[in-house]
Design a protein around this motif. Sequence first.
Motif, mmCIF file in Angstrom:
data_model
loop_
_atom_site.group_PDB
_atom_site.id
_atom_site.type_symbol
_atom_site.label_atom_id
_atom_site.label_comp_id
_atom_site.label_asym_id
_atom_site.label_seq_id
_atom_site.Cartn_x
_atom_site.Cartn_y
_atom_site.Cartn_z
ATOM 1 N N LEU A 140 1.280 -1.571 0.147
ATOM 2 C CA LEU A 140 0.292 0.295 -0.035
ATOM 3 C C LEU A 140 0.905 1.150 -0.077
ATOM 4 O O LEU A 140 0.763 2.295 -0.640
ATOM 5 C CB LEU A 140 -1.090 0.239 1.370
ATOM 6 N N SER A 141 1.697 1.507 0.813
ATOM 7 C CA SER A 141 2.744 2.179 0.756
ATOM 8 C C SER A 141 3.237 2.664 -0.532
ATOM 9 O O SER A 141 3.835 3.755 -1.621
ATOM 10 C CB SER A 141 3.808 2.286 1.716
ATOM 11 N N ILE A 142 3.919 1.520 -0.908
ATOM 12 C CA ILE A 142 3.928 2.333 -2.540
ATOM 13 C C ILE A 142 2.717 1.805 -3.854
ATOM 14 O O ILE A 142 3.343 2.985 -4.643
ATOM 15 C CB ILE A 142 4.598 0.460 -2.852
ATOM 16 N N LEU A 143 1.996 1.640 -3.436
ATOM 17 C CA LEU A 143 0.783 2.443 -4.686
ATOM 18 C C LEU A 143 0.901 3.270 -4.368
ATOM 19 O O LEU A 143 0.261 4.259 -5.330
ATOM 20 C CB LEU A 143 0.121 1.801 -4.180
ATOM 21 N N ILE A 144 0.560 3.640 -2.873
ATOM 22 C CA ILE A 144 0.630 5.652 -2.277
ATOM 23 C C ILE A 144 1.580 6.056 -3.197
ATOM 24 O O ILE A 144 1.150 7.350 -4.025
ATOM 25 C CB ILE A 144 -0.071 5.657 -1.255
ATOM 26 N N GLY A 145 3.112 5.131 -3.202
ATOM 27 C CA GLY A 145 4.027 6.927 -3.841
ATOM 28 C C GLY A 145 3.431 6.620 -5.353
ATOM 29 O O GLY A 145 4.174 7.566 -6.059
ATOM 30 N N ARG A 146 3.334 5.281 -5.290
ATOM 31 C CA ARG A 146 3.343 5.060 -7.556
ATOM 32 C C ARG A 146 2.475 6.711 -7.744
ATOM 33 O O ARG A 146 2.586 6.900 -9.042
ATOM 34 C CB ARG A 146 2.619 4.143 -7.957
ATOM 35 N N ALA A 147 0.943 6.298 -6.964
ATOM 36 C CA ALA A 147 -0.154 7.750 -7.331
ATOM 37 C C ALA A 147 0.141 8.583 -7.002
ATOM 38 O O ALA A 147 -0.644 9.598 -6.629
ATOM 39 C CB ALA A 147 -1.364 7.125 -6.732
#
Length: 214
Positions: A140-147
Amino acid sequence: MNDIKQRRGAGTALIASGGIFFTAEFIAAAAWTNPPYSYTHHFISNLGVHGPLTAFGQFMYSPLATVMNTGFFLFGLAALTGVVMLRGLPGRWRWAMVATAVLLAVGGMLVGLFPGSDDNGTTDYHGLGALMAFVPGNVLSILIGRAHQLLGISPRLGRALVVFGILGLVSLVGFETVLVSDAGVLIGLFERGIIYPFLIGFIIVGAALRRRRP
Protein backbone atom coordinates in the motif's frame (compact mmCIF):
# COMPACT_ATOMS: atom_id res chain seq x y z
CA MET A 1 -15.52 22.31 -0.05
CA ASN A 2 -16.63 18.68 0.34
CA ASP A 3 -13.53 17.51 -1.56
CA ILE A 4 -11.33 19.51 0.80
CA LYS A 5 -13.01 18.02 3.85
CA GLN A 6 -12.76 14.50 2.45
CA ARG A 7 -9.08 14.92 1.60
CA ARG A 8 -8.36 16.22 5.08
CA GLY A 9 -10.40 13.37 6.52
CA ALA A 10 -8.30 10.90 4.55
CA GLY A 11 -5.15 12.54 5.85
CA THR A 12 -6.41 12.43 9.42
CA ALA A 13 -7.28 8.73 9.16
CA LEU A 14 -3.85 7.85 7.73
CA ILE A 15 -2.14 9.81 10.51
CA ALA A 16 -4.34 8.03 13.03
CA SER A 17 -3.31 4.64 11.63
CA GLY A 18 0.34 5.12 12.53
CA GLY A 19 -0.48 7.10 15.64
CA ILE A 20 -2.72 4.36 17.05
CA PHE A 21 -0.10 1.68 16.52
CA PHE A 22 2.85 3.62 17.94
CA THR A 23 0.86 4.89 20.92
CA ALA A 24 -0.48 1.45 21.82
CA GLU A 25 2.98 -0.07 21.44
CA PHE A 26 4.61 2.59 23.64
CA ILE A 27 2.01 2.27 26.40
CA ALA A 28 2.10 -1.54 26.42
CA ALA A 29 5.90 -1.67 26.32
CA ALA A 30 6.22 0.88 29.13
CA ALA A 31 4.00 -1.29 31.37
CA TRP A 32 6.20 -4.37 30.75
CA THR A 33 8.88 -3.82 33.39
CA ASN A 34 9.94 -7.16 34.88
CA PRO A 35 12.14 -7.80 32.99
CA PRO A 36 11.97 -4.72 30.75
CA TYR A 37 10.52 -5.16 27.26
CA SER A 38 13.15 -5.06 24.51
CA TYR A 39 12.35 -3.42 21.16
CA THR A 40 15.26 -5.25 19.53
CA HIS A 41 14.77 -8.72 21.02
CA HIS A 42 11.05 -9.26 21.66
CA PHE A 43 8.40 -9.78 19.01
CA ILE A 44 5.88 -6.96 18.65
CA SER A 45 3.10 -9.51 19.16
CA ASN A 46 4.43 -10.30 22.66
CA LEU A 47 2.90 -7.01 23.76
CA GLY A 48 -0.52 -8.52 23.09
CA VAL A 49 0.08 -11.57 25.34
CA HIS A 50 -0.71 -11.03 29.01
CA GLY A 51 1.10 -14.12 30.30
CA PRO A 52 3.33 -14.68 32.05
CA LEU A 53 4.41 -17.56 29.83
CA THR A 54 7.21 -18.66 27.56
CA ALA A 55 6.55 -19.37 23.88
CA PHE A 56 8.65 -19.37 20.71
CA GLY A 57 11.75 -19.08 22.88
CA GLN A 58 10.67 -15.79 24.45
CA PHE A 59 9.23 -14.81 27.80
CA MET A 60 5.90 -13.00 27.43
CA TYR A 61 4.35 -10.81 30.10
CA SER A 62 2.38 -7.75 28.94
CA PRO A 63 0.24 -6.27 31.75
CA LEU A 64 -1.52 -4.01 29.22
CA ALA A 65 -1.97 -6.59 26.49
CA THR A 66 -5.49 -5.30 25.87
CA VAL A 67 -4.08 -1.91 24.87
CA MET A 68 -1.78 -3.46 22.27
CA ASN A 69 -4.45 -5.78 20.90
CA THR A 70 -6.81 -2.82 20.56
CA GLY A 71 -4.09 -1.00 18.65
CA PHE A 72 -3.60 -4.00 16.37
CA PHE A 73 -7.34 -4.12 15.73
CA LEU A 74 -7.77 -0.41 14.98
CA PHE A 75 -4.68 0.70 13.06
CA GLY A 76 -5.57 -1.24 9.91
CA LEU A 77 -9.16 -0.04 10.03
CA ALA A 78 -7.92 3.55 10.24
CA ALA A 79 -5.69 3.00 7.21
CA LEU A 80 -8.60 1.48 5.29
CA THR A 81 -10.78 4.47 6.16
CA GLY A 82 -8.09 6.84 4.90
CA VAL A 83 -7.67 4.97 1.62
CA VAL A 84 -11.42 4.83 0.98
CA MET A 85 -11.58 8.61 1.46
CA LEU A 86 -8.76 9.39 -0.99
CA ARG A 87 -9.80 11.58 -3.90
CA GLY A 88 -8.58 11.74 -7.49
CA LEU A 89 -7.94 8.06 -8.10
CA PRO A 90 -9.17 6.38 -11.30
CA GLY A 91 -10.87 3.01 -11.01
CA ARG A 92 -7.90 0.65 -11.24
CA TRP A 93 -5.84 2.62 -8.74
CA ARG A 94 -8.73 2.94 -6.32
CA TRP A 95 -9.61 -0.75 -6.42
CA ALA A 96 -5.98 -1.81 -6.03
CA MET A 97 -5.50 0.44 -3.00
CA VAL A 98 -8.81 -0.41 -1.37
CA ALA A 99 -8.27 -4.16 -1.82
CA THR A 100 -4.78 -3.89 -0.34
CA ALA A 101 -6.06 -1.79 2.57
CA VAL A 102 -8.83 -4.34 3.23
CA LEU A 103 -6.20 -7.08 3.55
CA LEU A 104 -4.19 -4.87 5.92
CA ALA A 105 -7.28 -4.17 8.05
CA VAL A 106 -8.27 -7.84 8.24
CA GLY A 107 -4.70 -8.78 9.11
CA GLY A 108 -4.58 -6.28 11.95
CA MET A 109 -7.91 -7.53 13.27
CA LEU A 110 -6.71 -11.16 13.26
CA VAL A 111 -3.52 -10.23 15.10
CA GLY A 112 -5.53 -8.34 17.72
CA LEU A 113 -8.16 -11.04 18.17
CA PHE A 114 -5.74 -13.99 18.30
CA PRO A 115 -2.62 -13.16 20.36
CA GLY A 116 0.41 -15.21 19.35
CA SER A 117 0.91 -17.07 22.64
CA ASP A 118 0.88 -20.64 21.24
CA ASP A 119 -1.32 -21.73 24.16
CA ASN A 120 -4.82 -21.47 22.75
CA GLY A 121 -4.70 -23.14 19.35
CA THR A 122 -5.00 -19.85 17.45
CA THR A 123 -1.37 -19.30 16.51
CA ASP A 124 -2.07 -20.01 12.83
CA TYR A 125 -4.67 -17.23 12.74
CA HIS A 126 -2.22 -14.87 14.38
CA GLY A 127 0.52 -15.76 11.89
CA LEU A 128 -1.85 -15.32 8.95
CA GLY A 129 -2.93 -11.94 10.30
CA ALA A 130 0.67 -10.82 10.72
CA LEU A 131 1.52 -11.78 7.13
CA MET A 132 -1.62 -10.00 5.89
CA ALA A 133 -0.50 -6.87 7.71
CA PHE A 134 3.18 -7.06 6.76
CA VAL A 135 2.87 -7.48 3.00
CA PRO A 136 -0.21 -5.37 2.16
CA GLY A 137 0.97 -2.53 4.41
CA ASN A 138 4.19 -2.18 2.43
CA VAL A 139 2.49 -2.73 -0.92
CA LEU A 140 0.00 0.00 0.00
CA SER A 141 2.87 2.38 0.75
CA ILE A 142 4.32 1.66 -2.70
CA LEU A 143 0.95 2.15 -4.41
CA ILE A 144 0.33 5.48 -2.70
CA GLY A 145 3.84 6.59 -3.65
CA ARG A 146 3.35 5.59 -7.29
CA ALA A 147 0.04 7.49 -7.39
CA HIS A 148 1.56 10.69 -5.97
CA GLN A 149 0.59 12.79 -8.99
CA LEU A 150 -3.02 11.64 -8.84
CA LEU A 151 -3.17 12.44 -5.13
CA GLY A 152 -1.49 15.81 -5.48
CA ILE A 153 1.50 15.01 -3.30
CA SER A 154 5.10 15.79 -4.20
CA PRO A 155 7.23 13.44 -6.32
CA ARG A 156 9.82 13.48 -3.54
CA LEU A 157 7.27 12.16 -1.04
CA GLY A 158 6.05 9.65 -3.61
CA ARG A 159 9.58 8.28 -4.00
CA ALA A 160 10.01 8.14 -0.22
CA LEU A 161 6.83 6.08 0.14
CA VAL A 162 8.05 3.63 -2.50
CA VAL A 163 11.38 3.33 -0.69
CA PHE A 164 9.58 2.78 2.62
CA GLY A 165 7.56 -0.05 1.09
CA ILE A 166 10.61 -1.70 -0.46
CA LEU A 167 12.53 -1.38 2.82
CA GLY A 168 9.70 -3.08 4.65
CA LEU A 169 9.58 -5.98 2.20
CA VAL A 170 13.36 -6.43 2.38
CA SER A 171 13.10 -6.42 6.18
CA LEU A 172 10.45 -9.13 5.91
CA VAL A 173 12.98 -11.35 4.14
CA GLY A 174 15.52 -10.65 6.88
CA PHE A 175 12.93 -11.35 9.57
CA GLU A 176 11.95 -14.68 8.05
CA THR A 177 15.61 -15.65 7.64
CA VAL A 178 16.37 -14.99 11.31
CA LEU A 179 13.13 -16.70 12.35
CA VAL A 180 13.88 -19.88 10.41
CA SER A 181 17.48 -19.97 11.66
CA ASP A 182 16.33 -19.90 15.31
CA ALA A 183 19.19 -17.49 15.98
CA GLY A 184 16.82 -14.90 17.41
CA VAL A 185 19.40 -12.16 16.89
CA LEU A 186 17.72 -8.73 16.75
CA ILE A 187 14.46 -10.41 15.71
CA GLY A 188 12.42 -7.56 17.21
CA LEU A 189 14.42 -5.01 15.24
CA PHE A 190 13.90 -6.87 11.97
CA GLU A 191 10.17 -7.11 12.65
CA ARG A 192 9.96 -3.38 13.29
CA GLY A 193 11.83 -2.83 10.04
CA ILE A 194 8.82 -4.40 8.32
CA ILE A 195 6.06 -2.32 9.86
CA TYR A 196 7.60 0.97 11.00
CA PRO A 197 8.47 2.31 7.52
CA PHE A 198 4.96 2.06 6.06
CA LEU A 199 3.36 3.41 9.24
CA ILE A 200 5.71 6.39 9.20
CA GLY A 201 4.85 6.79 5.52
CA PHE A 202 1.12 6.85 6.33
CA ILE A 203 1.68 9.60 8.91
CA ILE A 204 3.77 11.70 6.52
CA VAL A 205 1.41 11.37 3.56
CA GLY A 206 -1.56 12.03 5.84
CA ALA A 207 0.04 15.26 6.99
CA ALA A 208 0.76 16.21 3.37
CA LEU A 209 -2.87 15.62 2.37
CA ARG A 210 -4.07 17.80 5.22
CA ARG A 211 -1.71 20.62 4.22
CA ARG A 212 -2.40 20.43 0.48
CA ARG A 213 -4.16 23.45 -0.94
CA PRO A 214 -6.88 23.05 -3.58
